[in-house]
Write a protein that holds these residues in place. Sequence first.
Motif, PDB file in Angstrom:
ATOM      1  N   ILE A 276       0.780  -1.333   0.248  1.00 64.42           N
ATOM      2  CA  ILE A 276       0.175  -0.159   0.281  1.00 64.42           C
ATOM      3  C   ILE A 276       0.427   1.298   0.069  1.00 64.42           C
ATOM      4  N   SER A 277       0.876   1.634  -1.203  1.00 64.11           N
ATOM      5  CA  SER A 277       1.711   3.089  -1.662  1.00 64.11           C
ATOM      6  C   SER A 277       1.288   4.222  -1.807  1.00 64.11           C
ATOM      7  N   VAL A 278       0.490   5.274  -0.770  1.00 63.57           N
ATOM      8  CA  VAL A 278       0.648   6.452  -0.875  1.00 63.57           C
ATOM      9  C   VAL A 278       1.836   7.500  -1.140  1.00 63.57           C
ATOM     10  N   ALA A 279       0.809   9.052  -1.914  1.00 59.40           N
ATOM     11  CA  ALA A 279       1.642   9.671  -2.346  1.00 59.40           C
ATOM     12  C   ALA A 279       1.510  11.010  -1.947  1.00 59.40           C
ATOM     13  N   GLY A 280       2.472  11.992  -1.132  1.00 59.12           N
ATOM     14  CA  GLY A 280       1.873  13.269  -0.650  1.00 59.12           C
ATOM     15  C   GLY A 280       2.792  14.382  -0.899  1.00 59.12           C
ATOM     16  N   THR A 281       3.293  14.963  -0.280  1.00 54.36           N
ATOM     17  CA  THR A 281       4.038  16.628  -0.595  1.00 54.36           C
ATOM     18  C   THR A 281       5.073  16.001  -1.806  1.00 54.36           C
TER      19      THR A 281
ATOM     20  N   ALA B 197      -2.308  13.004   3.950  1.00 49.80           N
ATOM     21  CA  ALA B 197      -0.881  12.421   3.719  1.00 49.80           C
ATOM     22  C   ALA B 197       0.662  13.187   4.283  1.00 49.80           C
ATOM     23  N   ALA B 198      -0.348  14.359   3.632  1.00 47.82           N
ATOM     24  CA  ALA B 198       0.873  15.988   3.503  1.00 47.82           C
ATOM     25  C   ALA B 198       1.663  16.214   4.756  1.00 47.82           C
TER      26      ALA B 198
ATOM     27  N   GLN C  29      -2.305   3.217   9.321  1.00 45.11           N
ATOM     28  CA  GLN C  29      -2.187   4.678   9.148  1.00 45.11           C
ATOM     29  C   GLN C  29      -3.273   5.136   8.501  1.00 45.11           C
ATOM     30  N   ILE C  30      -3.894   4.494   7.998  1.00 46.31           N
ATOM     31  CA  ILE C  30      -5.270   4.653   6.611  1.00 46.31           C
ATOM     32  C   ILE C  30      -5.998   4.651   7.713  1.00 46.31           C
ATOM     33  N   TYR C  31      -6.345   3.876   8.512  1.00 48.88           N
ATOM     34  CA  TYR C  31      -7.950   3.687   9.892  1.00 48.88           C
ATOM     35  C   TYR C  31      -6.703   5.502  10.487  1.00 48.88           C
ATOM     36  N   LYS C  32      -6.002   5.994  10.366  1.00 49.35           N
ATOM     37  CA  LYS C  32      -5.486   6.565  11.088  1.00 49.35           C
ATOM     38  C   LYS C  32      -5.806   7.776  10.323  1.00 49.35           C
ATOM     39  N   TRP C  33      -5.732   8.082   9.656  1.00 48.83           N
ATOM     40  CA  TRP C  33      -6.467   8.829   8.894  1.00 48.83           C
ATOM     41  C   TRP C  33      -7.782   9.006   8.314  1.00 48.83           C
ATOM     42  N   ASN C  34      -8.251   7.563   8.090  1.00 52.96           N
ATOM     43  CA  ASN C  34      -9.402   7.771   7.556  1.00 52.96           C
ATOM     44  C   ASN C  34     -10.150   9.080   6.605  1.00 52.96           C
ATOM     45  N   PRO C  35      -9.810   9.057   5.290  1.00 54.79           N
ATOM     46  CA  PRO C  35     -10.183   9.801   4.194  1.00 54.79           C
ATOM     47  C   PRO C  35     -11.478   9.303   3.655  1.00 54.79           C
ATOM     48  N   ASP C  36     -11.986  11.013   3.345  1.00 53.22           N
ATOM     49  CA  ASP C  36     -13.166  11.160   2.864  1.00 53.22           C
ATOM     50  C   ASP C  36     -13.227   9.803   1.788  1.00 53.22           C
ATOM     51  N   ILE C  37     -12.779  10.468   1.203  1.00 51.33           N
ATOM     52  CA  ILE C  37     -12.227  10.634  -0.803  1.00 51.33           C
ATOM     53  C   ILE C  37     -11.018   9.468  -0.977  1.00 51.33           C
ATOM     54  N   ILE C  38     -10.777   8.354  -2.057  1.00 46.60           N
ATOM     55  CA  ILE C  38      -9.292   7.985  -1.975  1.00 46.60           C
ATOM     56  C   ILE C  38      -9.388   8.123  -3.688  1.00 46.60           C
TER      57      ILE C  38
ATOM     58  N   SER D 284     -12.798  -2.445   4.757  1.00 44.92           N
ATOM     59  CA  SER D 284     -14.664  -1.936   5.281  1.00 44.92           C
ATOM     60  C   SER D 284     -14.378  -0.663   6.841  1.00 44.92           C
ATOM     61  N   GLN D 285     -13.082  -0.797   6.906  1.00 43.14           N
ATOM     62  CA  GLN D 285     -13.629   0.048   7.907  1.00 43.14           C
ATOM     63  C   GLN D 285     -13.290   1.969   8.335  1.00 43.14           C
ATOM     64  N   VAL D 286     -12.735   2.236   6.797  1.00 40.82           N
ATOM     65  CA  VAL D 286     -11.948   3.737   6.085  1.00 40.82           C
ATOM     66  C   VAL D 286     -13.753   4.358   5.349  1.00 40.82           C
ATOM     67  N   LYS D 287     -13.576   5.608   5.837  1.00 40.67           N
ATOM     68  CA  LYS D 287     -15.010   6.014   5.659  1.00 40.67           C
ATOM     69  C   LYS D 287     -15.613   5.780   3.645  1.00 40.67           C
ATOM     70  N   ALA D 288     -14.171   6.538   3.402  1.00 43.71           N
ATOM     71  CA  ALA D 288     -13.932   6.843   1.755  1.00 43.71           C
ATOM     72  C   ALA D 288     -14.973   5.096   0.816  1.00 43.71           C
TER      73      ALA D 288
END
Length: 287
Positions: free
Chosen positions: A137-142, A159-160, A173-182, A206-210
């Motif tokens: 799971i690789s996420v893009a930030g700044t 992720a910024a 980490q993703i649960y901590k962020w819990n984004p509205d949109i992915i 399934s636990q992620v808001k988006a």
Amino acid sequence: NSYNAASHSILKDISPSILDAKTNFIENGEVNIEQLMSLNPQVYFEIANQEKTINKLEETGITTVALDTNTTSLNPLDTLNRWLTLTGEITGTTDRPNEIIKEGEENQKMINETLAEVDEKEKPRVMVLQYHSNGEISVAGTGMHGNRWLDATGGIDVAAKDIEGIKAVNMEQIYKWNPDIIYITNFTETQPDDLYNNTFSSQDWSQVKAVQDKKVYKMPLGIYRWYPPSGDAPLMLKWMAQHNYPDRFDYDMGEEIKDYYSRFYNYKLNDEQVKQILNPPSEAAKY
């Protein structure tokens, strides 16, 4: 990789000869000079930081253009505008690049004006999923394109504060962020349904808001992938702005795409082609 994207995109319909392109002059990430010279190119484009390759090419006499891909600007159109201006000068086509640059600037102005009164608390919190598989799971930030698109379209990059560039993260980490949109880039085969259906056995989305709100979107693939700078960049602004604020941007994205392709590529799209642009197949991301 770019050839694979082209073979699964509208580019092959607009310019069928792209499928005849030779790619065997690249071997293990390095340019094979002999193979390249056999193609008798009039000009060769290379990334500016590939100094070793550029020096080798200069020795052969092949006209080489070193493209600067670095930018500190948050403007997602900055790199494209520079490339359009440069390639326009090289090809002697100056009107069309200027028109596309103007289109992008006007779209950005429209977005800025529409979102001018939006409070920080109203802005969606967004994550860009760059690469993804059962084991990654690789996420893009700044410093990445996703961060620039989000800044330009009123999204908050979750992720910024934690990631510069691209970084592998875990589900905690993703649960901590819990984004509205992915948003899922075109550089991975993963589709929204993979997250909705929890396809990956080692991950529980399934636990992620988006995911719960069905707000996971695959970035389109038109003349090229819409995540990095491409000729479709002005459309990317409108597409992402509408997904971030569906109540504030009520245009028909399909009609926007048809109009753009007609004006700038002299190509008339049908409904099925528009659908393909907005819903690129997983195969287009394969290397």
